[in-house]
Design a protein around this motif. Structure first.
Motif, mmCIF file in Angstrom:
data_model
loop_
_atom_site.group_PDB
_atom_site.id
_atom_site.type_symbol
_atom_site.label_atom_id
_atom_site.label_comp_id
_atom_site.label_asym_id
_atom_site.label_seq_id
_atom_site.Cartn_x
_atom_site.Cartn_y
_atom_site.Cartn_z
ATOM 1 N N ILE A 196 -12.183 -3.107 -2.075
ATOM 2 C CA ILE A 196 -10.838 -2.279 -2.243
ATOM 3 C C ILE A 196 -11.206 -0.782 -1.958
ATOM 4 N N GLY A 197 -10.725 -0.201 -0.918
ATOM 5 C CA GLY A 197 -10.833 1.176 -0.324
ATOM 6 C C GLY A 197 -9.748 2.010 -0.339
ATOM 7 N N MET A 198 -9.816 3.281 -0.041
ATOM 8 C CA MET A 198 -8.598 4.125 0.108
ATOM 9 C C MET A 198 -8.754 4.894 1.312
ATOM 10 N N THR A 199 -7.500 5.037 1.999
ATOM 11 C CA THR A 199 -7.467 5.712 3.494
ATOM 12 C C THR A 199 -6.284 6.755 3.196
ATOM 13 N N ASP A 200 -6.365 7.808 3.933
ATOM 14 C CA ASP A 200 -5.564 9.062 3.807
ATOM 15 C C ASP A 200 -3.881 8.636 4.348
ATOM 16 N N ASN A 201 -4.065 7.704 5.677
ATOM 17 C CA ASN A 201 -2.759 7.421 6.142
ATOM 18 C C ASN A 201 -3.106 6.192 7.143
ATOM 19 N N VAL A 202 -1.849 5.938 7.887
ATOM 20 C CA VAL A 202 -2.261 4.820 8.767
ATOM 21 C C VAL A 202 -2.987 5.011 9.912
#
Length: 399
Positions: free
Chosen positions: A302-308
């Motif tokens: 599970i990771g995080m991204t700022d936007n699409v």
């Protein structure tokens, strides 16, 4: 290569359906020899190796479905008459001889052969040593069906070669090869591409991603993630990586809720540095190369991204180009994602588990191609043909 009539091809397939039913016991007994010799620690590989009554029923169904499909050979693609009178017709044609290299799954011995045969190709089946007894029995069934209809065994051949023998065969085959399909991991694909002397069509790794957009419906998202991750871990269309949008409402709660659900399902969760701030007890990835890995196990990141846009960039950098999903109620964002993600199948609000010939309406499949030439996605009956131009003239010469 002589073109067979549709009638004779279908008669062979009808014989095969009967033979598979009659030899069900022998097929399962041969498979038991393979299972008894197999190291069960590799759960994904073991799951793929098993042949039971349900698998035999599936084999029979695959042959039946292909038998009922239209013959893909000699179909007109286009027709054009030029000003000089030349009539040019483009038609579908067989490849010739196809070689498929695969591991563990005896059902591929049925699906690959039935597709190749109905498309008028010869096929060389290079299965793994772990399935040798199963594959020998299944090819024996094919040879019985061919013999019943007056055809030679060389339409469907089993190769039992070790690594060194396979390398030598690829470099200097004892017959003309027109196409090779390596169905397995990156090491196998690299090995074949290095040594093959003909066209290679890549059936690549899965390593599939799902992106949770800021406008995702949470109940749908959890349902889809659990299915994509846990339904069948040995499948190339299983989910491995989950990316959360940093702007998702109630982000911390949703991360914790999903983590709890996955752990309850027996999934090991790894996290990146940002997610680790919330899921403090989970293992933090220390090497970014793990983003490239296909797990084939009850494990995910599970990771995080700022936007699409950053999600798209990450997927295009690390995924296997197989299947990618966006969870969102924003259709505009979904369409942008689906256009820009470089995968054979892109999904909006649905599980990656549908990237499958049967589930996509193709029927039996040879493999899921992650290549771009000549086809991408499930390789069904129609995709096992190439084309040929028929040019009809009356003495025309070029000036």
């Amino acid at each position: 290569m002589k073109l067979m009539t549709t009638d004779i091809k279908n008669k062979v397939l009808k014989s095969m359906i009967t033979i598979l039913g009659k030899r069900r016991k022998e097929i399962i007994e041969a498979n038991k020899k393979d299972l008894d010799a197999f190291n069960k620690e590799d759960r994904a590989m073991y799951d793929r190796l098993v042949v039971d009554d349900k698998k035999v029923d599936g084999m029979i169904q695959s042959v039946t479905e292909v038998m009922e499909q239209e013959d893909p050979v000699n179909t007109e693609i286009s027709s054009l008459t030029l000003d000089n009178g030349l009539n040019i017709i483009n038609k579908t044609a067989p490849f010739g001889t196809i070689m498929i290299i695969y591991e563990s799954r005896p059902d591929v011995t049925i699906e690959a052969a039935v597709l190749a045969f109905k498309a008028n190709n010869k096929i060389l089946l290079k299965g793994g040593k772990e399935a040798v007894h199963s594959n020998k029995e299944l090819v024996n069934c094919w040879h019985m069906a061919l013999a019943e209809n007056g055809l030679a065994n060389d339409w469907i051949q089993l190769l039992t070669l070790n690594r060194e023998e396979t390398q030598a065969f690829l470099k200097n085959p004892d017959q003309k090869l027109d196409l090779i399909v390596p169905r397995g991991g990156e090491r196998l694909i690299a090995f074949v591409k290095e040594h093959a002397q003909c066209a290679v069509l890549i059936s690549g790794r899965g390593n599939n991603f799902l992106y949770v957009h800021k406008d995702a419906d949470w109940d749908k998202t959890v349902k889809v993630i659990v299915n994509a991750k846990t339904h069948k871990i040995s499948a190339c269309n299983a989910l491995d990586k989950i990316l959360f949008d940093a702007q998702l409402p109630d982000l911390e709660k949703k991360l914790k809720d999903l983590n709890a659900v996955l752990k309850e399902e027996g999934v090991k969760v790894l996290v990146d540095g940002e997610v680790a701030k919330v899921l403090t007890e989970e293992q933090v990835i220390s090497d970014n190369t793990i983003w490239y890995e296909e797990f084939l196990a009850m494990q995910c990141i599970i990771g995080m991204t700022d936007n699409v846009d950053t999600a798209i960039e990450k997927i295009n950098t690390y995924s296997g180009g197989h299947s990618s999903t966006i969870m969102t109620e924003d259709k505009e964002a979904a369409f942008a994602f689906m256009q820009q993600v470089d995968s054979a199948a892109v999904y909006h609000n649905a599980s990656t588990r549908f990237t499958d010939g049967g589930q996509m309406g193709v029927g039996a499949e040879l493999a899921i191609s992650t290549d771009k030439l000549h086809h991408r996605g499930p390789l069904g009956l129609k995709q096992l043909t190439t084309n040929k131009y028929y040019v009809f003239g009356d003495g025309q010469v070029r000036v």
